[in-house]
Design a protein around this motif. Structure first.
Motif, PDB file in Angstrom:
ATOM      1  N   SER A   2       0.980  -1.118   0.037  1.00 38.19           N
ATOM      2  CA  SER A   2      -0.065  -0.003  -0.073  1.00 38.19           C
ATOM      3  C   SER A   2       1.079   1.286   0.070  1.00 38.19           C
ATOM      4  O   SER A   2       1.187   1.779   1.116  1.00 38.19           O
ATOM      5  CB  SER A   2      -0.848   0.012   1.296  1.00 38.19           C
ATOM      6  N   ALA A  47       6.309   8.217  -4.792  1.00 37.78           N
ATOM      7  CA  ALA A  47       5.595   6.981  -4.031  1.00 37.78           C
ATOM      8  C   ALA A  47       6.008   7.183  -2.542  1.00 37.78           C
ATOM      9  O   ALA A  47       7.097   7.239  -2.345  1.00 37.78           O
ATOM     10  CB  ALA A  47       6.098   5.544  -4.695  1.00 37.78           C
ATOM     11  N   SER A  80       6.388  -0.187 -10.383  1.00 37.75           N
ATOM     12  CA  SER A  80       5.331  -0.636 -11.514  1.00 37.75           C
ATOM     13  C   SER A  80       4.006   0.278 -10.980  1.00 37.75           C
ATOM     14  O   SER A  80       3.432   0.919 -11.727  1.00 37.75           O
ATOM     15  CB  SER A  80       4.961  -2.164 -11.061  1.00 37.75           C
ATOM     16  N   GLU A  81       3.931   0.753  -9.744  1.00 38.15           N
ATOM     17  CA  GLU A  81       2.802   1.730  -9.171  1.00 38.15           C
ATOM     18  C   GLU A  81       3.145   2.928  -9.671  1.00 38.15           C
ATOM     19  O   GLU A  81       2.211   3.542 -10.061  1.00 38.15           O
ATOM     20  CB  GLU A  81       2.865   1.423  -7.521  1.00 38.15           C
ATOM     21  N   SER A  84       2.487   2.940 -13.332  1.00 36.64           N
ATOM     22  CA  SER A  84       1.182   2.851 -13.613  1.00 36.64           C
ATOM     23  C   SER A  84       0.245   4.319 -13.492  1.00 36.64           C
ATOM     24  O   SER A  84      -0.702   4.508 -14.297  1.00 36.64           O
ATOM     25  CB  SER A  84       0.315   1.854 -12.697  1.00 36.64           C
ATOM     26  N   ARG A  85       0.586   4.991 -12.351  1.00 36.09           N
ATOM     27  CA  ARG A  85       0.093   6.265 -12.152  1.00 36.09           C
ATOM     28  C   ARG A  85       0.631   7.373 -13.399  1.00 36.09           C
ATOM     29  O   ARG A  85      -0.173   8.115 -13.795  1.00 36.09           O
ATOM     30  CB  ARG A  85       0.583   6.731 -10.935  1.00 36.09           C
TER      31      ARG A  85
END
Length: 125
Positions: A2, A47, A80-81, A84-85
């Motif tokens: 998360s 992040a 990766s997150e 993706s954003r």
């Protein structure tokens, strides 16, 4: 995992407090392969795990750059997150020069290899 991904620019009031340590970091620049600059037209995707910055990438004129994840958080899907954003903001027409560490993530997100050198692989989507 998360993590929260925030979009920042150098106009954000906490931008330099959060990102400043990385602009002068020789170790981060060595890993990324370039020096990190706070160009005024860059959008940063950062992040966070709670209040701790764990990774980031920049976007400038359809070029993804400055991709970095703290060594202790690598292999957890943080980049990766972040990517993706970025793809939510700009779904097509992106380019990047990838290091071997980030190439797999770009390819998994639909980027195609355009060319390669000893240190970088150019990808586009």
């Amino acid at each position: 995992m998360s993590v929260q991904i925030l979009s920042l620019s150098r106009e954000n009031k906490d931008f330099y407090r959060l990102m400043g340590p990385f602009f002068g970091s020789r170790s981060a620049a060595k890993e990324i392969g370039i020096h990190i600059y706070d160009d005024e037209d860059k959008e940063w995707f950062a992040a966070y795990d709670g209040f701790v910055l764990i990774g980031f990438a920049s976007l400038r004129r359809s070029v993804v750059s400055d991709c970095y994840v703290r060594p202790t958080r690598r292999g957890e899907g943080v980049f990766s997150e972040i990517l993706s954003r970025i793809l939510l903001a700009v779904p097509v027409g992106l380019k990047a020069n990838c290091t071997p560490a980030s190439l797999g993530v770009f390819v998994s997100k639909g980027f195609t290899v355009v060319s390669s050198t000893k240190n970088f692989t150019r990808v586009e989507n």
